[in-house]
Design a protein around this motif. Structure first.
Motif, PDB file in Angstrom:
ATOM      1  N   PRO A  51      -6.837  19.553   6.885  1.00  0.00           N
ATOM      2  CA  PRO A  51      -6.761  18.528   7.931  1.00  0.00           C
ATOM      3  C   PRO A  51      -5.679  17.489   7.623  1.00  0.00           C
ATOM      4  O   PRO A  51      -5.298  17.282   6.465  1.00  0.00           O
ATOM      5  N   PRO A  52      -5.174  16.798   8.655  1.00  0.00           N
ATOM      6  CA  PRO A  52      -4.086  15.823   8.447  1.00  0.00           C
ATOM      7  C   PRO A  52      -4.532  14.640   7.605  1.00  0.00           C
ATOM      8  O   PRO A  52      -5.626  14.104   7.789  1.00  0.00           O
ATOM      9  N   GLY A  53      -3.662  14.255   6.677  1.00  0.00           N
ATOM     10  CA  GLY A  53      -3.961  13.141   5.781  1.00  0.00           C
ATOM     11  C   GLY A  53      -4.689  13.558   4.518  1.00  0.00           C
ATOM     12  O   GLY A  53      -4.710  12.802   3.535  1.00  0.00           O
ATOM     13  N   TRP A  54      -5.257  14.740   4.507  1.00  0.00           N
ATOM     14  CA  TRP A  54      -6.017  15.176   3.336  1.00  0.00           C
ATOM     15  C   TRP A  54      -5.106  15.570   2.180  1.00  0.00           C
ATOM     16  O   TRP A  54      -5.560  15.695   1.039  1.00  0.00           O
ATOM     17  N   HIS A  55      -3.824  15.765   2.439  1.00  0.00           N
ATOM     18  CA  HIS A  55      -2.899  16.097   1.338  1.00  0.00           C
ATOM     19  C   HIS A  55      -2.768  14.942   0.357  1.00  0.00           C
ATOM     20  O   HIS A  55      -2.291  15.130  -0.761  1.00  0.00           O
ATOM     21  N   TRP A  56      -3.213  13.725   0.741  1.00  0.00           N
ATOM     22  CA  TRP A  56      -3.102  12.578  -0.151  1.00  0.00           C
ATOM     23  C   TRP A  56      -4.047  12.656  -1.348  1.00  0.00           C
ATOM     24  O   TRP A  56      -3.918  11.861  -2.275  1.00  0.00           O
ATOM     25  N   ILE A  57      -4.977  13.602  -1.354  1.00  0.00           N
ATOM     26  CA  ILE A  57      -5.797  13.769  -2.566  1.00  0.00           C
ATOM     27  C   ILE A  57      -5.062  14.608  -3.614  1.00  0.00           C
ATOM     28  O   ILE A  57      -5.546  14.736  -4.747  1.00  0.00           O
ATOM     29  N   HIS A 216      -9.383   1.638   0.886  1.00  0.00           N
ATOM     30  CA  HIS A 216      -8.044   2.187   0.672  1.00  0.00           C
ATOM     31  C   HIS A 216      -7.285   2.327   1.998  1.00  0.00           C
ATOM     32  O   HIS A 216      -7.835   2.859   2.979  1.00  0.00           O
ATOM     33  N   GLY A 217      -6.025   1.920   2.005  1.00  0.00           N
ATOM     34  CA  GLY A 217      -5.191   2.115   3.182  1.00  0.00           C
ATOM     35  C   GLY A 217      -5.059   3.583   3.578  1.00  0.00           C
ATOM     36  O   GLY A 217      -5.223   3.928   4.759  1.00  0.00           O
ATOM     37  N   PRO A 218      -4.774   4.501   2.635  1.00  0.00           N
ATOM     38  CA  PRO A 218      -4.690   5.919   2.999  1.00  0.00           C
ATOM     39  C   PRO A 218      -6.005   6.482   3.536  1.00  0.00           C
ATOM     40  O   PRO A 218      -5.984   7.387   4.372  1.00  0.00           O
ATOM     41  N   LEU A 219      -7.134   5.950   3.079  1.00  0.00           N
ATOM     42  CA  LEU A 219      -8.421   6.390   3.612  1.00  0.00           C
ATOM     43  C   LEU A 219      -8.528   6.025   5.089  1.00  0.00           C
ATOM     44  O   LEU A 219      -8.925   6.846   5.923  1.00  0.00           O
ATOM     45  N   THR A 220      -8.176   4.780   5.427  1.00  0.00           N
ATOM     46  CA  THR A 220      -8.202   4.362   6.826  1.00  0.00           C
ATOM     47  C   THR A 220      -7.251   5.209   7.666  1.00  0.00           C
ATOM     48  O   THR A 220      -7.589   5.645   8.774  1.00  0.00           O
ATOM     49  N   ALA A 221      -6.046   5.475   7.140  1.00  0.00           N
ATOM     50  CA  ALA A 221      -5.078   6.296   7.862  1.00  0.00           C
ATOM     51  C   ALA A 221      -5.579   7.726   8.040  1.00  0.00           C
ATOM     52  O   ALA A 221      -5.338   8.361   9.079  1.00  0.00           O
ATOM     53  N   THR A 222      -6.279   8.263   7.054  1.00  0.00           N
ATOM     54  CA  THR A 222      -6.860   9.600   7.170  1.00  0.00           C
ATOM     55  C   THR A 222      -7.930   9.627   8.253  1.00  0.00           C
ATOM     56  O   THR A 222      -7.988  10.556   9.067  1.00  0.00           O
ATOM     57  N   LEU A 223      -8.792   8.600   8.274  1.00  0.00           N
ATOM     58  CA  LEU A 223      -9.833   8.528   9.300  1.00  0.00           C
ATOM     59  C   LEU A 223      -9.215   8.432  10.693  1.00  0.00           C
ATOM     60  O   LEU A 223      -9.695   9.066  11.649  1.00  0.00           O
ATOM     61  N   LEU A 224      -8.144   7.660  10.844  1.00  0.00           N
ATOM     62  CA  LEU A 224      -7.485   7.540  12.145  1.00  0.00           C
ATOM     63  C   LEU A 224      -6.864   8.862  12.588  1.00  0.00           C
ATOM     64  O   LEU A 224      -6.883   9.204  13.779  1.00  0.00           O
ATOM     65  N   GLN A 225      -6.324   9.635  11.652  1.00  0.00           N
ATOM     66  CA  GLN A 225      -5.742  10.932  12.017  1.00  0.00           C
ATOM     67  C   GLN A 225      -6.808  11.911  12.483  1.00  0.00           C
ATOM     68  O   GLN A 225      -6.614  12.638  13.464  1.00  0.00           O
TER      69      GLN A 225
END
Length: 283
Positions: A51-57, A216-225
């Motif tokens: 899913p989008p944004g999940w590559h940040w892990i 976390h900012g990336p967490l919020t961005a992942t949820l928005l995606q």
């Protein structure tokens, strides 16, 4: 400009063009762990699309203990420039999705520092570092991304937070998400993020002048995606976001947006309707 200030600026400019390459398996167990952390069901098995944004892990250095700073981040230097301002955060970014990363595939992220800029604002001295990332999986180009990192001066103890802007009031869709301390701890672990503002309440309050643990900012961005894809019913082609004000674990957050079949205007808000993140997506 003093000689010491000039040498620091020269050091920053010397970092422009610096490159780093990280290879990592897009491990199914890690992906399933993020799904469990977020409470999101889905196909997280070998061969499924990420899913989008999940590559940040993935693609995050887990440095030895002696290489950590007092804030839990890796010590300054290494790939990123040794900016001396003490507070560091992810300010925003721009992503283009060319193809999905395949769970179980070999991912490669090639990173380049594009620019380093010193500025002054209401929050005092700031340094912005922009990093480009190119992510492939099994040889296929999947994601191009620009990441904005900001370094800031320390807040004076007891100083009030700057006034927050209100979130838009014309949302067509809205979802509520309630973070908790376990969620922040698990997301920090999955992203190799040691920044203490996300799990050490005493540090967040006493050292960085936050009222509570920071989402976390990336967490919020992942949820928005994920929110955008559910509303659009189609995969994302692009996503850009900008952090506006912090979200805290003590308050529920809202994911909201509006748009048409191709373009979505998105935002996240926290306590009292304060705007926390603004974003735009194309499908």
């Amino acid at each position: 400009m003093s000689e010491s200030a000039a040498s620091v600026e020269q050091d920053w400019h010397a970092w422009v063009g610096r490159k780093e390459t990280i290879r990592e398996l897009i491990a199914p167990d890690r992906v399933a762990a993020l799904g469990a952390t977020l409470g999101i069901a889905g196909n997280h098995a070998f061969g499924a699309p990420l899913p989008p944004g999940w590559h940040w892990i993935f693609f995050n250095r887990f440095v030895p203990r002696h290489e950590l700073g007092t804030d839990g981040h890796p010590k300054r230097g290494g790939f990123l420039p040794p900016v001396s301002l003490p507070r560091r955060m992810w300010a925003g970014g721009r992503l283009t999705y060319h193809a999905p990363l395949t769970i179980g595939g070999e991912g490669v992220r090639e990173s380049t520092i594009l620019k380093v800029e010193a500025k002054s604002g209401r929050a005092g001295k700031l340094v912005f570092v922009t990093v480009s990332h190119s992510v492939t999986c099994n040889g296929t180009a999947c994601i191009t991304e620009e990441q904005d990192i900001v370094y800031r001066e320390a807040a004076a103890p007891g100083s009030p937070a700057p006034p927050a802007s209100p979130a838009p009031q014309d949302a067509a869709w809205s979802e509520e998400f309630r973070p908790d301390t376990v969620l922040l701890f698990r997301y920090s672990a999955l992203t190799s993020n040691g920044h203490r503002i996300h799990y050490d309440q005493a540090y967040a309050r006493a050292e960085e002048n936050y009222p509570d643990l920071v989402v976390h900012g990336p967490l919020t961005a992942t949820l928005l995606q994920g929110f955008a894809e559910r509303r659009a019913g189609q995969p994302l082609k692009s996503f850009e976001f900008r952090g506006v004000s912090p979200l805290f674990v003590s308050s529920a957050l809202k994911l909201e947006g509006k748009g048409d079949a191709q373009s979505l205007d998105l935002w996240a808000s926290g306590a009292n309707g304060a705007l926390a993140m603004r974003a735009a997506a194309q499908v």
